[in-house]
Motif scaffolding. Structure first.
Motif, PDB file in Angstrom:
ATOM      1  N   VAL A   1      -1.502   2.513  -0.569  1.00  0.00           N
ATOM      2  CA  VAL A   1      -0.908   1.261  -1.022  1.00  0.00           C
ATOM      3  C   VAL A   1      -1.654   0.056  -0.448  1.00  0.00           C
ATOM      4  O   VAL A   1      -1.889  -0.934  -1.140  1.00  0.00           O
ATOM      5  CB  VAL A   1       0.586   1.209  -0.633  1.00  0.00           C
ATOM      6  CG1 VAL A   1       1.178  -0.168  -0.950  1.00  0.00           C
ATOM      7  CG2 VAL A   1       1.362   2.298  -1.363  1.00  0.00           C
ATOM      8  N   SER A   2      -2.069   0.144   0.809  1.00  0.00           N
ATOM      9  CA  SER A   2      -2.728  -0.985   1.469  1.00  0.00           C
ATOM     10  C   SER A   2      -4.184  -1.159   1.061  1.00  0.00           C
ATOM     11  O   SER A   2      -4.779  -2.213   1.297  1.00  0.00           O
ATOM     12  CB  SER A   2      -2.641  -0.819   2.988  1.00  0.00           C
ATOM     13  OG  SER A   2      -3.381   0.323   3.400  1.00  0.00           O
ATOM     14  N   GLY A   3      -4.788  -0.121   0.464  1.00  0.00           N
ATOM     15  CA  GLY A   3      -6.192  -0.199   0.067  1.00  0.00           C
ATOM     16  C   GLY A   3      -7.164   0.262   1.133  1.00  0.00           C
ATOM     17  O   GLY A   3      -8.379   0.344   0.865  1.00  0.00           O
ATOM     18  N   GLN A   4      -6.672   0.586   2.346  1.00  0.00           N
ATOM     19  CA  GLN A   4      -7.567   1.031   3.412  1.00  0.00           C
ATOM     20  C   GLN A   4      -8.126   2.422   3.156  1.00  0.00           C
ATOM     21  O   GLN A   4      -9.175   2.778   3.710  1.00  0.00           O
ATOM     22  CB  GLN A   4      -6.836   1.008   4.750  1.00  0.00           C
ATOM     23  CG  GLN A   4      -6.450  -0.385   5.221  1.00  0.00           C
ATOM     24  CD  GLN A   4      -5.857  -0.367   6.615  1.00  0.00           C
ATOM     25  OE1 GLN A   4      -6.233   0.425   7.463  1.00  0.00           O
ATOM     26  NE2 GLN A   4      -4.900  -1.260   6.858  1.00  0.00           N
ATOM     27  N   LEU A   5      -7.437   3.205   2.324  1.00  0.00           N
ATOM     28  CA  LEU A   5      -7.938   4.540   2.001  1.00  0.00           C
ATOM     29  C   LEU A   5      -9.269   4.448   1.265  1.00  0.00           C
ATOM     30  O   LEU A   5     -10.230   5.158   1.595  1.00  0.00           O
ATOM     31  CB  LEU A   5      -6.905   5.292   1.155  1.00  0.00           C
ATOM     32  CG  LEU A   5      -7.300   6.696   0.690  1.00  0.00           C
ATOM     33  CD1 LEU A   5      -7.508   7.616   1.886  1.00  0.00           C
ATOM     34  CD2 LEU A   5      -6.232   7.279  -0.243  1.00  0.00           C
TER      35      LEU A   5
END
Length: 359
Positions: free
Chosen positions: A237-241
């Motif tokens: 969800v945060s985009g860090q993946l």
């Protein structure tokens, strides 16, 4: 202990007991239950040092890679994935069955995620010695957690040992912190959160193992797998993946470091769980805290850090803490009797000196 007698088909009397089955004490698939508790402590402690010393070095080496500091949570995700795979292989090999309720694993996975995730993320804002200054102080919170979670009562010698370990490691790391202080409020908040989780996790693991007689393989598999699921959706969800994956693909050596970092950590966790099962959460934290001092010494040698005589005094405090901790775990040790016997010995020596010499 209650016992029941019944007559079987052959007319013989059998004795049934509701005594709880003794949990097996295994370390890396080797049964160490036939050793004395002192030898079990020494063996588990040795294995903890063997695997967690390279773990600490690789953790520092990963964050030394240029540009990796913002991806501490991604490191935790890959680490949890590797632990889950290793745990699944071990569980299939040993045919492990789940004994602990899944609800408890949901809580344990969350606490474990906080402990390791906040710790890894803090290295993006703090240098390694500063992180250890905070991490070494978890001995006292673990004791407080033992009192709150398990209603434990610790001996005075345990408190003295924990205090010596904390004071020694703080002095040990403050010397390097004076050379290159790198305090950051965000990093302090992260490592303090990890410290809070550390105070809970060891006591929860110990209580769950004793109550449900669960194996180390089961705890590792389910707790880290559930922690991985939590963190996967958070990073998705945060985009860090996506950002973390792109960075590691561009720098493939990072995945190699993380693999060996996870492998050494997995075996180290097995040793820590065996230590918790054998000696309790306080002893396990004491040993892992001492390991941090050795990791820092190796860090000084490999990264050409300056040496001061303060490290000698700090190391002496750490050795004293280990000695007191081992001494406190022997059944024959009694502080009051120790001083009483010592006074009698010195009194006898004094009497012999005053008595006339017989030729």
């Amino acid at each position: 202990m209650e016992a029941k007698i019944y007559i079987n088909d052959s007319g013989n009397a059998d004795l049934l007991s509701n005594k709880k089955e003794e949990p097996s004490r295994k370390l890396l698939w080797v049964d160490i239950g036939h050793f004395s508790e002192l030898w079990q402590f020494l063996i588990c402690s040795f294995v903890v040092f063997i695997f967690f010393i390279p773990y600490g070095y690789l953790q520092e080496a990963i964050f030394a890679i240029k540009g990796f500091k913002p991806f501490g949570w991604y490191l935790t995700l890959v680490q949890f994935l590797n632990y889950s795979i290793f745990g699944l292989i071990e569980s299939q090999f040993n045919r492990t069955q789940r004994r602990i309720p899944l609800v408890l694993y949901l809580l344990l996975g969350l606490i474990l995620l906080g402990s390791m995730g906040f710790s890894n993320a803090s290295l993006g804002y703090l240098n390694y010695p500063t992180q250890v200054i905070f991490k070494c102080c978890k001995l006292i919170p673990v004791m407080i957690g033992g009192i709150l979670v398990q209603q434990k009562v610790y001996k005075v010698i345990d408190i003295v040992a924990a205090s010596c370990m904390c004071a020694g490691l703080i002095l040990f790391t403050l010397a390097d912190n004076k050379v290159s202080p790198d305090f950051n409020l965000i990093g302090i908040i992260l490592i303090s959160s990890a410290l809070f989780c550390d105070a809970l996790i060891g006591n929860f693991q110990e209580k769950m193992m004793k109550k449900h007689n669960a194996s180390n393989a089961e705890i590792v598999l389910y707790s880290y797998l559930i922690g991985f699921v939590y963190l996967f959706f958070i990073l998705l969800v945060s985009g860090q993946l996506r950002d973390g994956t792109e960075f590691c693909i561009q720098n493939p050596v990072t995945y190699i470091y993380i693999f060996f970092f996870s492998l050494s950590g997995f075996f180290g966790v097995q040793a820590v769980l065996a230590l918790i099962r054998t000696c309790g959460a306080l002893v396990a934290v004491t040993v892992t805290t001492c390991r941090k001092a050795v990791t820092i010494v190796i860090s000084f040698l490999l990264f050409s850090k300056p040496f001061t005589f303060q490290y000698v005094w700090a190391g002496s405090l750490i050795v004293l803490g280990i000695y007191l901790n081992v001494l406190g775990k022997t059944n024959h040790f009694n502080l009051k009797m120790f001083f009483m016997n010592s006074s009698k010995i010195f009194g006898n020596i004094r009497k012999r000196r005053k008595s006339p010499m017989i030729v």
